[in-house]
Design a protein around this motif. Sequence first.
Motif, short mmCIF file in Angstrom:
data_model
loop_
_atom_site.label_atom_id
_atom_site.label_comp_id
_atom_site.label_asym_id
_atom_site.label_seq_id
_atom_site.Cartn_x
_atom_site.Cartn_y
_atom_site.Cartn_z
N ILE A 25 0.85 -1.19 0.00
CA ILE A 25 0.00 0.00 0.00
C ILE A 25 0.88 1.24 0.00
CG2 ILE A 25 -1.70 1.35 1.30
CD1 ILE A 25 -2.71 -1.30 2.50
N ILE A 26 0.52 2.20 -0.87
CA ILE A 26 1.20 3.50 -0.89
C ILE A 26 0.39 4.50 -0.06
CG2 ILE A 26 1.94 5.43 -2.36
CD1 ILE A 26 2.24 3.23 -4.63
N SER A 27 -0.90 4.62 -0.35
CA SER A 27 -1.78 5.56 0.35
C SER A 27 -3.23 5.10 0.28
CB SER A 27 -1.71 6.96 -0.28
OG SER A 27 -0.42 7.48 -0.18
N VAL A 28 -4.02 5.50 1.28
CA VAL A 28 -5.46 5.31 1.27
C VAL A 28 -6.06 6.64 1.75
CG1 VAL A 28 -7.44 3.99 2.10
CG2 VAL A 28 -5.22 2.86 1.85
N TYR A 29 -6.84 7.28 0.88
CA TYR A 29 -7.41 8.59 1.21
C TYR A 29 -8.93 8.55 1.17
CZ TYR A 29 -2.73 10.58 0.51
OH TYR A 29 -1.39 10.89 0.59
N ASP A 30 -9.52 9.18 2.18
CA ASP A 30 -10.96 9.34 2.24
C ASP A 30 -11.40 10.30 1.15
OD1 ASP A 30 -13.45 8.83 3.48
OD2 ASP A 30 -13.33 10.71 4.60
N THR A 34 -20.53 12.71 -3.03
CA THR A 34 -21.30 11.48 -3.24
C THR A 34 -20.57 10.55 -4.19
OG1 THR A 34 -22.48 12.53 -5.06
CG2 THR A 34 -23.51 12.65 -2.89
N GLY A 35 -20.85 9.29 -4.07
CA GLY A 35 -20.31 8.32 -5.03
C GLY A 35 -19.12 7.55 -4.52
N THR A 36 -18.02 8.22 -4.24
CA THR A 36 -16.79 7.52 -3.89
C THR A 36 -16.54 7.59 -2.39
OG1 THR A 36 -15.88 8.14 -6.02
CG2 THR A 36 -14.33 7.32 -4.40
N GLY A 37 -16.25 6.44 -1.78
CA GLY A 37 -15.96 6.39 -0.35
C GLY A 37 -14.50 6.65 -0.05
N PHE A 38 -13.62 5.99 -0.81
CA PHE A 38 -12.18 6.21 -0.63
C PHE A 38 -11.43 5.69 -1.85
CE2 PHE A 38 -13.02 2.08 1.47
CZ PHE A 38 -12.10 1.26 0.83
N ILE A 39 -10.16 6.06 -1.91
CA ILE A 39 -9.27 5.58 -2.97
C ILE A 39 -8.01 5.04 -2.31
CG2 ILE A 39 -8.25 7.87 -3.32
CD1 ILE A 39 -7.95 7.10 -6.33
N GLY A 40 -7.58 3.88 -2.77
CA GLY A 40 -6.34 3.29 -2.29
C GLY A 40 -5.36 3.16 -3.45
#
Length: 120
Positions: A25-30, A34-40
């Motif tokens: 894992i490099i990063s996980v951002y909130d 609406t629509g997207t919960g998070f990106i990893g």
Amino acid sequence: MANATYDRKEQFQQIQSGLLDGEQIISVYDAVGTGTGFIGLTDRRVIIQDRSFVGKRYAITSIPYSKITSVSVVSNKSWGGSFFSTGAIAIHVGTHTYEVEFRGSEKSHHVHNVILHYIS
């Protein structure tokens, strides 16, 4: 990964639970809006939690870097200011575009640069 950055521990753990052997894992951002919960971001793919499905369902979508055709900075301002004055990016995969909005421009800048590094 010891130096991975993240906003919320439960999102980080959700990404961590689905890693492939040797994947980091490099990063996980909130994400906001609406629509997207998070990106990893991992060293192999982009992982997006999509909450836009009918019936309060959501999907975890994995996008290999090799399938991403481009990444954009999204802004409603003219280009007179800073390139990363906004906190949103768009990830283009074939004919589909995933738009992710963040709290703060540093996160969009980081996500943009990581994706650009892996697709170029």
